[in-house]
Design a protein around this motif. Sequence first.
Motif, mmCIF file in Angstrom:
data_model
loop_
_atom_site.group_PDB
_atom_site.id
_atom_site.type_symbol
_atom_site.label_atom_id
_atom_site.label_comp_id
_atom_site.label_asym_id
_atom_site.label_seq_id
_atom_site.Cartn_x
_atom_site.Cartn_y
_atom_site.Cartn_z
ATOM 1 N N SER A 44 0.742 -1.143 -0.477
ATOM 2 C CA SER A 44 -0.052 -0.452 -0.036
ATOM 3 C C SER A 44 1.011 1.537 -0.314
ATOM 4 O O SER A 44 1.993 0.820 0.161
ATOM 5 C CB SER A 44 -0.602 0.228 0.752
ATOM 6 N N TYR A 45 0.369 2.238 -0.313
ATOM 7 C CA TYR A 45 1.277 3.019 -0.482
ATOM 8 C C TYR A 45 1.655 3.674 0.996
ATOM 9 O O TYR A 45 2.548 4.319 1.144
ATOM 10 C CB TYR A 45 0.377 4.976 -1.512
ATOM 11 N N LYS A 46 0.511 4.123 1.599
ATOM 12 C CA LYS A 46 1.137 4.381 2.963
ATOM 13 C C LYS A 46 1.852 3.857 3.513
ATOM 14 O O LYS A 46 3.041 3.839 3.810
ATOM 15 C CB LYS A 46 -0.121 4.179 3.645
ATOM 16 N N LYS A 47 2.507 2.081 3.289
ATOM 17 C CA LYS A 47 3.040 1.295 3.683
ATOM 18 C C LYS A 47 4.186 1.415 3.017
ATOM 19 O O LYS A 47 5.547 2.024 3.750
ATOM 20 C CB LYS A 47 3.168 0.165 3.421
ATOM 21 N N PHE A 48 4.389 2.049 1.995
ATOM 22 C CA PHE A 48 5.767 2.549 0.936
ATOM 23 C C PHE A 48 6.362 3.834 1.827
ATOM 24 O O PHE A 48 7.372 4.506 2.527
ATOM 25 C CB PHE A 48 5.492 2.865 -0.448
ATOM 26 N N VAL A 49 5.146 4.752 1.853
ATOM 27 C CA VAL A 49 5.811 6.130 2.599
ATOM 28 C C VAL A 49 5.944 5.740 3.917
ATOM 29 O O VAL A 49 7.451 6.742 4.547
ATOM 30 C CB VAL A 49 4.636 7.227 2.301
ATOM 31 N N ALA A 50 5.684 4.771 4.812
ATOM 32 C CA ALA A 50 5.422 4.617 6.768
ATOM 33 C C ALA A 50 7.606 4.539 6.808
ATOM 34 O O ALA A 50 8.330 5.411 7.723
ATOM 35 C CB ALA A 50 5.150 3.982 6.864
ATOM 36 N N ALA A 51 7.934 4.324 5.557
ATOM 37 C CA ALA A 51 9.868 3.398 6.086
ATOM 38 C C ALA A 51 10.437 4.887 5.503
ATOM 39 O O ALA A 51 10.950 4.750 5.560
ATOM 40 C CB ALA A 51 9.669 2.593 4.580
ATOM 41 N N ILE A 52 9.930 6.070 5.229
ATOM 42 C CA ILE A 52 11.103 7.052 4.465
ATOM 43 C C ILE A 52 10.846 7.785 5.839
ATOM 44 O O ILE A 52 9.906 8.273 6.461
ATOM 45 C CB ILE A 52 10.031 8.128 2.983
ATOM 46 N N HIS A 53 12.340 9.049 5.952
ATOM 47 C CA HIS A 53 12.339 8.935 6.996
ATOM 48 C C HIS A 53 11.475 10.241 7.177
ATOM 49 O O HIS A 53 11.311 10.675 5.505
ATOM 50 C CB HIS A 53 14.529 9.676 6.891
ATOM 51 N N PRO A 54 11.747 10.249 8.966
ATOM 52 C CA PRO A 54 10.854 11.694 8.238
ATOM 53 C C PRO A 54 10.864 13.289 7.876
ATOM 54 O O PRO A 54 10.244 13.850 7.288
ATOM 55 C CB PRO A 54 9.900 11.526 9.425
ATOM 56 N N ASP A 55 12.277 13.023 7.994
ATOM 57 C CA ASP A 55 12.685 14.629 7.493
ATOM 58 C C ASP A 55 12.833 15.301 5.812
ATOM 59 O O ASP A 55 13.020 15.371 5.740
ATOM 60 C CB ASP A 55 13.659 14.720 8.561
ATOM 61 N N GLY A 115 15.668 -1.673 11.113
ATOM 62 C CA GLY A 115 16.112 -0.070 11.401
ATOM 63 C C GLY A 115 17.211 0.674 10.474
ATOM 64 O O GLY A 115 17.608 1.412 10.920
ATOM 65 N N VAL A 116 18.185 0.258 10.005
ATOM 66 C CA VAL A 116 19.010 0.810 8.903
ATOM 67 C C VAL A 116 18.940 1.263 8.166
ATOM 68 O O VAL A 116 17.393 1.068 7.627
ATOM 69 C CB VAL A 116 19.335 -1.139 8.024
ATOM 70 N N GLU A 117 19.223 2.622 7.571
ATOM 71 C CA GLU A 117 19.020 3.762 7.047
ATOM 72 C C GLU A 117 19.425 3.636 5.405
ATOM 73 O O GLU A 117 21.213 3.681 6.547
ATOM 74 C CB GLU A 117 19.227 4.823 8.046
ATOM 75 N N ARG A 118 19.044 3.792 4.439
ATOM 76 C CA ARG A 118 19.706 3.449 2.555
ATOM 77 C C ARG A 118 19.124 5.531 2.760
ATOM 78 O O ARG A 118 18.234 5.231 2.832
ATOM 79 C CB ARG A 118 19.340 2.643 3.032
ATOM 80 N N TRP A 119 20.593 5.496 2.177
ATOM 81 C CA TRP A 119 19.837 6.635 1.099
ATOM 82 C C TRP A 119 19.774 5.748 -0.450
ATOM 83 O O TRP A 119 20.201 5.175 -1.075
ATOM 84 C CB TRP A 119 21.224 7.686 0.709
ATOM 85 N N ILE A 120 18.395 6.844 -0.516
ATOM 86 C CA ILE A 120 17.340 5.822 -2.196
ATOM 87 C C ILE A 120 17.933 7.578 -3.325
ATOM 88 O O ILE A 120 17.635 8.682 -3.002
ATOM 89 C CB ILE A 120 16.492 5.335 -1.431
ATOM 90 N N ALA A 121 17.773 7.066 -4.139
ATOM 91 C CA ALA A 121 17.616 8.140 -4.804
ATOM 92 C C ALA A 121 16.679 7.381 -6.026
ATOM 93 O O ALA A 121 17.272 6.456 -7.223
ATOM 94 C CB ALA A 121 19.391 8.763 -6.424
ATOM 95 N N THR A 122 15.904 8.423 -6.661
ATOM 96 C CA THR A 122 14.960 7.759 -7.204
ATOM 97 C C THR A 122 14.570 8.840 -8.274
ATOM 98 O O THR A 122 14.429 9.866 -8.443
ATOM 99 C CB THR A 122 13.702 7.629 -6.759
ATOM 100 N N VAL A 123 14.054 8.442 -9.734
ATOM 101 C CA VAL A 123 13.645 8.741 -10.524
ATOM 102 C C VAL A 123 12.439 7.750 -11.875
ATOM 103 O O VAL A 123 12.686 7.004 -11.384
ATOM 104 C CB VAL A 123 15.275 8.309 -12.218
ATOM 105 N N GLY A 124 11.417 8.909 -11.636
ATOM 106 C CA GLY A 124 10.406 8.861 -12.135
ATOM 107 C C GLY A 124 9.497 9.823 -13.214
ATOM 108 O O GLY A 124 10.057 10.431 -13.699
ATOM 109 N N ARG A 125 8.749 8.531 -13.868
ATOM 110 C CA ARG A 125 7.590 9.262 -15.027
ATOM 111 C C ARG A 125 5.918 9.669 -14.785
ATOM 112 O O ARG A 125 5.547 8.368 -13.823
ATOM 113 C CB ARG A 125 7.723 9.851 -16.219
ATOM 114 N N ILE A 126 5.132 10.173 -14.499
ATOM 115 C CA ILE A 126 4.136 10.491 -14.481
ATOM 116 C C ILE A 126 3.603 9.857 -15.572
ATOM 117 O O ILE A 126 2.763 10.593 -16.209
ATOM 118 C CB ILE A 126 3.702 11.562 -13.381
ATOM 119 N N HIS A 127 2.381 9.255 -15.373
ATOM 120 C CA HIS A 127 1.554 8.580 -16.538
ATOM 121 C C HIS A 127 0.259 8.877 -16.373
ATOM 122 O O HIS A 127 -0.087 9.323 -15.067
ATOM 123 C CB HIS A 127 1.455 7.015 -17.139
ATOM 124 N N PHE A 128 -0.391 10.479 -17.091
ATOM 125 C CA PHE A 128 -1.554 11.040 -17.215
ATOM 126 C C PHE A 128 -2.121 10.480 -18.285
ATOM 127 O O PHE A 128 -1.684 9.619 -19.239
ATOM 128 C CB PHE A 128 -1.355 12.120 -17.264
#
Length: 506
Positions: free
Chosen positions: A178-189, A222-235
């Motif tokens: 779920s999108y919610k769960k996906f976002v929950a793992a992202i660092h709050p800051d 609890g391990v923190e990793r840095w992620i670089a994402t590149v994406g494209r929105i489809h309309f």
Amino acid sequence: MANPLEGLSFQNLFDAAADAMLLANDLGQIVEANEVALQLLGYNKAQMLGLKIEALMPERFGKQHQHNREAYSKKPEKRSLGKGRELLALRSDGSEIALDISLSPIQANSHRFTLVTFHLADQRRQVEEALKISEERLRLAKEAAGLGVFDFDYKQNIIHWDERMRDIWGEESEKSVSYKKFVAAIHPDDRVARQTVINRAIDPTSNGEYSVEYRVINPNDGVERWIATVGRIHFSAGQATRLLGVARDITDQKILEKTLQEHRSEMESLFKQQVASQTVSAIAHELNQPLAAISAYSEVALHAFNDANFSPDKLKHALESCVAQAQRAGNSLHELLAFLQKGELVTARFDLNKAVKEALNITKDDGYGGFNPLLELEPNMPDVLGNESQVRKVLVNLLRNAVEAMRGAGVPTSAITIKVSTNQTLNMAHVTVQDSGPGLDKETAKRIFEPFFTTKPTGIGMGLAISRALTEANGGQLWLEQNNQPGATFNFTLPFAPQLNQHHVK
Ligand code: ADP
């Protein structure tokens, strides 16, 4: 009843067939070809007849084919070639096409022929093959780059993701989340910054592309990793429907950047400290001498009061000397600051021989007299170009060091030779200051131009560092000569001023 097939020749059938057909003799030469075959391979009949079958396939398969053909002629039978693999044919223009091919032996009189029937290989199969290859390439590239792929379905509010993504997010099994769960793992800051970037891409007036870096905290360890994402929105109809993206783990790179940054700031603060203490030491170097002189003259003045034979002249001279030394200190500071601030160097032409004599006087006035100066001055020496006061300072520093060295070693007959000459090789003025002191051992000699290096109990170790900087600022060099002579020999050079009578020559 007449035979309805009467009059229908082999040629009629051959030309009417929907498939392409060629007839080859037992030597592998083409003896007949129908219209479909000619069209498919891009030949006219005259060109085609007599050609070897091998001429119709890419050269790289020719040898293998000849071998196959010989094997076939030993055991001719109906056969379909190319099922499950591509058979390539060469068209007259050099292009290659994939074909499905069948062979049938035909016996006519005592001759054996082979009927070759063929049509374009299944287009769908070709496309599928190409897709499979391209998918495989993509998978390999993705693996090599350590990329994770995700696909966010806006309608269902879920994200489909691959193994690499699950690995980073610490989800072992689910193929979607779920999108919610996906976002929950992202660092709050980092959530707001990430959302801002995506919101910008969701705006249908944008091109839909985005790129953002954020931290992900694995919920399991609890391990923190840095992620670089590149994406494209489809309309679709102005609405965002999908977000397709790839993610890359850039933790190592981030750690490296951070370490580098820390080193850099450490270096910067060290450098600042160094600059600050060098500046302070340079100021101390400049003030030491006049302060010592002021103190000595003040004592003379005080003594004068207590002296029974009070002499107003003596008192006046002591006080005047105090004033002169205080002014000298002020001037020195002024010049030093101008030099440190790298303001424009004020240069003028001047007589180097005269500067040497003045420096000798200053040295003596400063209480460093008592030696025998041997002057070897080049007569009619052309003027040099530089800042005279700075050059004098270099000379005074060298002379004072020479005197201190000789006094320290208790040399009975101390002499300093000062030579001013023209260095023909460099076309520069050349000054040599040689004393009769103990000289320098190799280890000391290596370090004397370093700031703060001193072997004297009350030394500051800035004299030679400043002298070298001043000489270089004036376009010259300062160095210690390593020779077998007794004492120390210092040299420095200065550029000559342009010759006055050359002004009009252009
Ligand atoms: P300081 O005079 O405060 O020590 P300098 O930078 O002028 O600083 O000199 C650095 C060192 O170089 C001195 O401490 C001394 O060891 C050496 N040195 C300089 N000039 C001479 C000389 N003429 N003879 C021997 N040693 C010298």
